[in-house]
Design a protein around this motif. Structure first.
Motif, mmCIF file in Angstrom:
data_model
loop_
_atom_site.group_PDB
_atom_site.id
_atom_site.type_symbol
_atom_site.label_atom_id
_atom_site.label_comp_id
_atom_site.label_asym_id
_atom_site.label_seq_id
_atom_site.Cartn_x
_atom_site.Cartn_y
_atom_site.Cartn_z
ATOM 1 N N GLU A 83 -8.542 -3.093 -22.520
ATOM 2 C CA GLU A 83 -7.090 -2.967 -22.444
ATOM 3 C C GLU A 83 -6.701 -1.808 -21.534
ATOM 4 O OE1 GLU A 83 -5.006 -1.563 -25.926
ATOM 5 O OE2 GLU A 83 -6.814 -0.561 -26.643
ATOM 6 N N VAL A 84 -5.482 -1.881 -21.022
ATOM 7 C CA VAL A 84 -4.957 -0.797 -20.195
ATOM 8 C C VAL A 84 -4.665 0.391 -21.110
ATOM 9 C CG1 VAL A 84 -3.073 -0.041 -18.689
ATOM 10 C CG2 VAL A 84 -3.980 -2.374 -18.489
ATOM 11 N N VAL A 85 -5.270 1.538 -20.792
ATOM 12 C CA VAL A 85 -5.065 2.750 -21.588
ATOM 13 C C VAL A 85 -4.389 3.855 -20.781
ATOM 14 C CG1 VAL A 85 -6.968 2.253 -23.175
ATOM 15 C CG2 VAL A 85 -7.401 3.608 -21.100
ATOM 16 N N GLY A 86 -4.186 3.597 -19.488
ATOM 17 C CA GLY A 86 -3.522 4.579 -18.645
ATOM 18 C C GLY A 86 -2.912 3.922 -17.432
ATOM 19 N N LEU A 87 -1.763 4.443 -17.041
ATOM 20 C CA LEU A 87 -1.081 3.918 -15.859
ATOM 21 C C LEU A 87 -0.323 5.063 -15.203
ATOM 22 C CD1 LEU A 87 -0.113 1.544 -14.064
ATOM 23 C CD2 LEU A 87 1.783 1.262 -15.681
ATOM 24 N N GLU A 88 -0.587 5.270 -13.912
ATOM 25 C CA GLU A 88 0.162 6.258 -13.148
ATOM 26 C C GLU A 88 0.706 5.545 -11.921
ATOM 27 O OE1 GLU A 88 -0.403 10.776 -11.777
ATOM 28 O OE2 GLU A 88 -1.811 9.405 -10.805
ATOM 29 N N VAL A 89 2.003 5.659 -11.709
ATOM 30 C CA VAL A 89 2.655 5.053 -10.560
ATOM 31 C C VAL A 89 3.490 6.134 -9.885
ATOM 32 C CG1 VAL A 89 4.201 3.236 -9.752
ATOM 33 C CG2 VAL A 89 2.744 2.818 -11.747
ATOM 34 N N LEU A 90 3.142 6.439 -8.634
ATOM 35 C CA LEU A 90 3.827 7.494 -7.895
ATOM 36 C C LEU A 90 4.407 6.937 -6.609
ATOM 37 C CD1 LEU A 90 1.099 10.288 -8.113
ATOM 38 C CD2 LEU A 90 3.162 10.093 -9.496
ATOM 39 N N GLU A 91 5.662 7.259 -6.349
ATOM 40 C CA GLU A 91 6.232 6.871 -5.071
ATOM 41 C C GLU A 91 5.439 7.573 -3.962
ATOM 42 O OE1 GLU A 91 10.450 6.543 -2.767
ATOM 43 O OE2 GLU A 91 10.007 8.362 -3.874
ATOM 44 N N ARG A 92 5.354 6.943 -2.819
ATOM 45 C CA ARG A 92 4.539 7.435 -1.718
ATOM 46 C C ARG A 92 4.822 8.908 -1.394
ATOM 47 N NH1 ARG A 92 4.719 8.007 3.839
ATOM 48 N NH2 ARG A 92 2.755 7.561 4.889
ATOM 49 N N THR A 93 6.076 9.296 -1.327
ATOM 50 C CA THR A 93 6.404 10.679 -0.966
ATOM 51 C C THR A 93 5.910 11.670 -2.026
ATOM 52 O OG1 THR A 93 8.620 10.406 -1.890
ATOM 53 C CG2 THR A 93 8.387 10.110 0.489
ATOM 54 N N VAL A 94 5.968 11.280 -3.282
ATOM 55 C CA VAL A 94 5.464 12.148 -4.358
ATOM 56 C C VAL A 94 3.948 12.252 -4.260
ATOM 57 C CG1 VAL A 94 5.245 12.417 -6.857
ATOM 58 C CG2 VAL A 94 7.401 11.614 -5.874
ATOM 59 N N PHE A 95 3.300 11.123 -4.068
ATOM 60 C CA PHE A 95 1.848 11.097 -3.930
ATOM 61 C C PHE A 95 1.406 11.998 -2.780
ATOM 62 C CE2 PHE A 95 -1.986 9.200 -2.052
ATOM 63 C CZ PHE A 95 -2.835 9.222 -3.138
ATOM 64 N N LEU A 96 2.059 11.849 -1.626
ATOM 65 C CA LEU A 96 1.690 12.651 -0.461
ATOM 66 C C LEU A 96 2.009 14.126 -0.660
ATOM 67 C CD1 LEU A 96 2.796 10.256 2.413
ATOM 68 C CD2 LEU A 96 0.485 10.637 1.522
ATOM 69 N N SER A 97 3.061 14.427 -1.406
ATOM 70 C CA SER A 97 3.419 15.834 -1.633
ATOM 71 C C SER A 97 2.372 16.560 -2.474
ATOM 72 C CB SER A 97 4.793 15.931 -2.313
ATOM 73 O OG SER A 97 4.716 15.580 -3.682
ATOM 74 N N ARG A 98 1.591 15.821 -3.209
ATOM 75 C CA ARG A 98 0.516 16.415 -4.005
ATOM 76 C C ARG A 98 -0.727 16.686 -3.171
ATOM 77 N NH1 ARG A 98 0.362 13.246 -9.792
ATOM 78 N NH2 ARG A 98 2.443 13.842 -10.507
ATOM 79 N N GLY A 99 -0.701 16.261 -1.916
ATOM 80 C CA GLY A 99 -1.858 16.471 -1.047
ATOM 81 C C GLY A 99 -3.037 15.611 -1.424
ATOM 82 N N MET A 100 -2.773 14.462 -2.038
ATOM 83 C CA MET A 100 -3.852 13.615 -2.535
ATOM 84 C C MET A 100 -4.274 12.530 -1.553
ATOM 85 S SD MET A 100 -2.427 13.198 -6.409
ATOM 86 C CE MET A 100 -3.740 12.146 -6.963
ATOM 87 N N GLU A 101 -3.599 12.411 -0.418
ATOM 88 C CA GLU A 101 -3.883 11.286 0.466
ATOM 89 C C GLU A 101 -5.330 11.237 0.929
ATOM 90 O OE1 GLU A 101 -1.925 14.410 3.160
ATOM 91 O OE2 GLU A 101 -1.798 13.757 1.107
ATOM 92 N N TYR A 102 -5.991 12.379 1.028
ATOM 93 C CA TYR A 102 -7.385 12.384 1.459
ATOM 94 C C TYR A 102 -8.341 12.415 0.275
ATOM 95 C CZ TYR A 102 -5.112 13.429 5.820
ATOM 96 O OH TYR A 102 -4.293 13.382 6.909
ATOM 97 N N HIS A 103 -7.870 12.877 -0.843
ATOM 98 C CA HIS A 103 -8.695 12.979 -2.041
ATOM 99 C C HIS A 103 -9.065 11.611 -2.599
ATOM 100 C CE1 HIS A 103 -10.083 14.153 -6.009
ATOM 101 N NE2 HIS A 103 -9.175 13.366 -6.515
ATOM 102 N N VAL A 104 -8.132 10.698 -2.612
ATOM 103 C CA VAL A 104 -8.341 9.412 -3.269
ATOM 104 C C VAL A 104 -9.149 8.447 -2.422
ATOM 105 C CG1 VAL A 104 -7.177 7.405 -4.238
ATOM 106 C CG2 VAL A 104 -6.248 9.668 -4.625
ATOM 107 N N ILE A 105 -8.847 8.345 -1.158
ATOM 108 C CA ILE A 105 -9.490 7.347 -0.322
ATOM 109 C C ILE A 105 -10.748 7.945 0.298
ATOM 110 C CG2 ILE A 105 -9.198 5.785 1.629
ATOM 111 C CD1 ILE A 105 -6.190 5.871 1.055
ATOM 112 N N VAL A 106 -11.866 7.751 -0.382
ATOM 113 C CA VAL A 106 -13.139 8.278 0.086
ATOM 114 C C VAL A 106 -13.884 7.198 0.855
ATOM 115 C CG1 VAL A 106 -15.347 9.242 -0.613
ATOM 116 C CG2 VAL A 106 -13.267 9.904 -1.819
ATOM 117 N N ASP A 107 -14.074 6.044 0.248
ATOM 118 C CA ASP A 107 -14.772 4.931 0.880
ATOM 119 C C ASP A 107 -14.072 3.657 0.426
ATOM 120 O OD1 ASP A 107 -16.506 3.269 2.159
ATOM 121 O OD2 ASP A 107 -18.267 3.825 0.980
ATOM 122 N N LEU A 108 -13.283 3.089 1.305
ATOM 123 C CA LEU A 108 -12.490 1.923 0.936
ATOM 124 C C LEU A 108 -13.354 0.835 0.325
ATOM 125 C CD1 LEU A 108 -10.050 1.589 3.944
ATOM 126 C CD2 LEU A 108 -9.604 2.544 1.692
#
Length: 116
Positions: A83-108
């Motif tokens: 079952e789904v036990v967690g869900l995070e949904v961030l608008e693109r600008t919020v996601f990018l403001s966290r500096g996560m754009e390089y952290h998440v996409i390691v190997d597509l």
């Protein structure tokens, strides 16, 4: 993309009864083949996490779509009955403001173990 649609970064975490990790990894690979927009798939014996970008007009729309991904592919990809036990949904600008754009996409499309 229409003016009303926005991009949302989605993380869905599912969990349940322990399964052989190799079975989970192979199921996630099949899921990735069926839904190539998934960019991060992580797993352990009792949980998995998938991340991707969703195009939707609102957070509610993006969340509704995200909550269905696992169950809609359960049979076709051979996913565990978790079952789904967690869900995070961030608008693109919020996601990018966290500096996560390089952290998440390691190997597509790579399926990797979750840290313990």
């Amino acid at each position: 993309m229409s003016e009303l649609c926005r991009l949302w970064h989605v993380t869905v975490t599912v969990a349940g009864e322990e399964v052989e990790p190799l079975i989970v990894r192979n199921a996630l690979r099949r899921l990735s083949d069926q839904r190539p927009f998934l960019h991060s798939l992580k797993y352990a014996g009792g949980r998995a996490e998938i991340q991707y970008w969703e195009e939707a007009e609102s957070l509610l729309d993006a969340s509704s779509l995200a909550l269905r991904v696992w169950n809609e592919h359960r049979e076709s990809a051979g996913l565990p009955r978790w079952e789904v036990v967690g869900l995070e949904v961030l608008e693109r600008t919020v996601f990018l403001s966290r500096g996560m754009e390089y952290h998440v996409i390691v190997d597509l499309h790579d399926v990797t173990p979750l840290p313990f």
